[in-house]
Design a protein around this motif. Sequence first.
Motif, short mmCIF file in Angstrom:
data_model
loop_
_atom_site.label_atom_id
_atom_site.label_comp_id
_atom_site.label_asym_id
_atom_site.label_seq_id
_atom_site.Cartn_x
_atom_site.Cartn_y
_atom_site.Cartn_z
N GLU A 259 -23.47 -3.47 8.37
CA GLU A 259 -23.96 -4.58 9.18
C GLU A 259 -23.13 -4.82 10.44
O GLU A 259 -23.44 -5.69 11.24
N VAL A 260 -22.04 -4.05 10.58
CA VAL A 260 -21.18 -4.26 11.75
C VAL A 260 -21.92 -3.91 13.03
O VAL A 260 -22.49 -2.82 13.14
N ASN A 261 -21.93 -4.83 13.97
CA ASN A 261 -22.50 -4.54 15.28
C ASN A 261 -21.47 -3.74 16.06
O ASN A 261 -20.39 -4.22 16.37
N LYS A 262 -21.82 -2.49 16.35
CA LYS A 262 -20.83 -1.59 16.92
C LYS A 262 -20.77 -1.69 18.45
O LYS A 262 -19.93 -1.07 19.08
N ASN A 263 -21.66 -2.46 19.03
CA ASN A 263 -21.60 -2.70 20.47
C ASN A 263 -20.70 -3.88 20.72
O ASN A 263 -21.11 -5.03 20.57
N GLN A 264 -19.47 -3.60 21.11
CA GLN A 264 -18.49 -4.69 21.13
C GLN A 264 -17.80 -4.82 22.49
O GLN A 264 -17.83 -3.92 23.31
N HIS A 265 -17.19 -5.98 22.65
CA HIS A 265 -16.36 -6.23 23.83
C HIS A 265 -15.01 -6.74 23.33
O HIS A 265 -14.94 -7.45 22.34
N TYR A 266 -13.96 -6.38 24.06
CA TYR A 266 -12.61 -6.79 23.66
C TYR A 266 -12.51 -8.30 23.52
O TYR A 266 -11.88 -8.82 22.61
N LEU A 267 -13.14 -9.02 24.43
CA LEU A 267 -13.05 -10.48 24.42
C LEU A 267 -14.22 -11.10 23.65
O LEU A 267 -14.39 -12.31 23.66
N GLY A 268 -15.02 -10.27 23.04
CA GLY A 268 -16.21 -10.80 22.38
C GLY A 268 -16.22 -10.56 20.88
O GLY A 268 -15.37 -11.06 20.16
N ASN A 269 -17.17 -9.73 20.47
CA ASN A 269 -17.47 -9.64 19.04
C ASN A 269 -16.71 -8.55 18.31
O ASN A 269 -17.10 -8.16 17.22
N ARG A 270 -15.61 -8.04 18.88
CA ARG A 270 -14.87 -7.04 18.11
C ARG A 270 -14.31 -7.70 16.86
O ARG A 270 -14.16 -8.92 16.82
N LEU A 271 -14.01 -6.89 15.87
CA LEU A 271 -13.63 -7.47 14.58
C LEU A 271 -12.32 -8.24 14.70
O LEU A 271 -11.34 -7.76 15.25
N ARG A 272 -12.35 -9.46 14.19
CA ARG A 272 -11.18 -10.33 14.24
C ARG A 272 -10.31 -10.11 13.01
O ARG A 272 -10.66 -9.35 12.12
N LYS A 273 -9.22 -10.83 13.00
CA LYS A 273 -8.35 -10.72 11.83
C LYS A 273 -8.04 -12.12 11.31
O LYS A 273 -8.47 -13.12 11.89
N LYS A 274 -7.28 -12.15 10.27
CA LYS A 274 -6.93 -13.42 9.65
C LYS A 274 -6.05 -14.25 10.57
O LYS A 274 -5.18 -13.71 11.26
N GLY A 275 -6.28 -15.55 10.60
CA GLY A 275 -5.37 -16.44 11.30
C GLY A 275 -5.56 -16.51 12.80
O GLY A 275 -4.64 -16.89 13.51
N VAL A 276 -6.73 -16.13 13.29
CA VAL A 276 -6.97 -16.29 14.73
C VAL A 276 -8.24 -17.11 14.95
O VAL A 276 -9.07 -17.25 14.09
#
Lengths: 212, 350
Positions: B266-283
């Motif tokens: 389900e990962v949307n692979k069309n990403q932007h650095y400041l947008g929908n790239r995968l985040r991490k814990k605590g941000v």
Amino acid sequence: MKYLKIAIIKKVMLGTLICLFVISCKHTEEKYHNVMEKIEGESVKYKAPSVSSPMINAEIKTVLVEEGETAFLIPERKSQISSYNCVECHTEPLSVLMQKQVDKKAAHWDIKLNHANSEIMNCATCHTSNDMGNLHSLTSTTIDFNYSHKLCSQCHQKEFKDWKGGAHGKQLGGWSPPRLSNTCVNCHNPHAPQFEKRWPVRFNTEKVKERQ
Amino acid sequence: MSNNTKKWFSLNLNRTKKSEACGCGNNASSCEEKTPKDGYNQVMDVSMSRRSAFKKLTAGLLIGAGAVSTSCSVISGDESKEKSAIEWDEYFKGNYKLMTDKEKNETVNRLVRSYELRTGKKINLSSKDAEEDVLFGYAFNISKCQGYMDCVNACIEENNQDRASQMQYIRIHEMEDGKGFNFEESDDNYYHEVPAEGHFYMGTQCFHCDNPPCVEVCPVQATWKEKDGIVVIDYDWCVGCRYCMAACPYDGRRFNWKTPEVPEEEVNKNQHYLGNRLRKKGVMEKCTFCIQRSRKGQNPACVEACPTGARTFGNLLDPDSTIRWVLENKKVFRLKEDLGTEPKFWYYMD
Ligand code: SF4
Ligand code: SF4
């Protein structure tokens, strides 16, 4: 004496006001006081950016709508109507065709007119048996299926105006020019134009837990 | 972004301040510009020898740890070495808004490679900058919204939001007619046939304020307003203090209490650095007007998903845009206008 006092008070008040104005005016980095000023100021030297609508490709056939000062694209309609061209079946008068279909599932059986009421509208408000391949206006002017918005605009003037401007309806693909917008019948079924009630597509169970 | 150096260098993480005339004695044009320091160099203010010694030491430790962990795993040694090298560079990279184009490219490439190493799949990660003569704005037609929440689902899918905690940037508030905009009494998690009799619907999300209080409070400048008006977050610079969340008067921000999870397919692979790239814990994260889409000329996913046309998005600087027509011809208003936050998100009614 009295006048002098008033003059002094006036001056002091003016001074405070100016002070307040200067303090409250946040001129730290931006040249504008608010976003409206910014829009106005920045669009003076506006040059269309290089990005263009990704929807404008060969996949979608379009036609141009020109209404007064606005001009934009809408999806071409005729190739989307499954049983177009109508005259392929409508070779005989309606009464004859209907006779032939007695006891059979008639063509267009799924169309139920639910648009205004029968005093105001019936099939013949938009269609004419003299010219099945086209629509016609209230004054019997021919209207091409591709430009059916002209038909809708006869009654729905306010919506028409909003649609032309962009406050009603939906832009397809992207914000960037050239503009391609849905036409009336892309969202509304002309035979039953109301949006239907339905269930929302999401229910957030985590939110429920959080708020217990 | 170039003329604002003063503001962003105020933290002075050992970045040399660019002055008009440089210190080399010659005039400005003849002296070579020093290459800006990135990552590790930007953080550590130590002499060259100490710095490299430290670097080697830690790299050694890291590789050592990697070796231990891979001794019983199936990943080849080369890959794990590459992985730790990427991790190393990522860990010490700079704030995105201070990066040169080259550095942006490098981190993007690292992130793409790291995703490939982890999952075997390629993502398409963009670092596209703001376009000239673009200022994004949004309008919401309250009388058109039917409360279907198609936008919410589209947003979650587009922006890779955590599925387990059911994070959602957009909220649709169901409000009772005749009570005004009463958020206290409204329901943003209704489940019944809509539109409900005697109710109207109003969507909220980040409004991309032109004078954003969330940006002002961030102690590490991990969130800022881009030139095209989009308020963004550098997920790798955010320290998770949640000051911005408290400062936002519109409940626009969302915090990752745990590592967000999105099923691989389900990962949307069309990403932007400041947008929908995968985040991490605590941000922190939030709506970015789908920066990965809007900078390409597309509409945000919510606009595209809305079946009623209640959502209008566009370029506020283009006098012929539909958003401008709405602002000029409809009676528009914004939420909490008196705060001076200048949201670029207008509401109107027919
Ligand atoms: S709505 Fe909130 S998060 Fe978005 S820009 Fe404004 S203050 Fe920041
Ligand atoms: S949570 Fe992150 S973006 Fe928000 S104020 Fe703290 S460091 Fe800045």
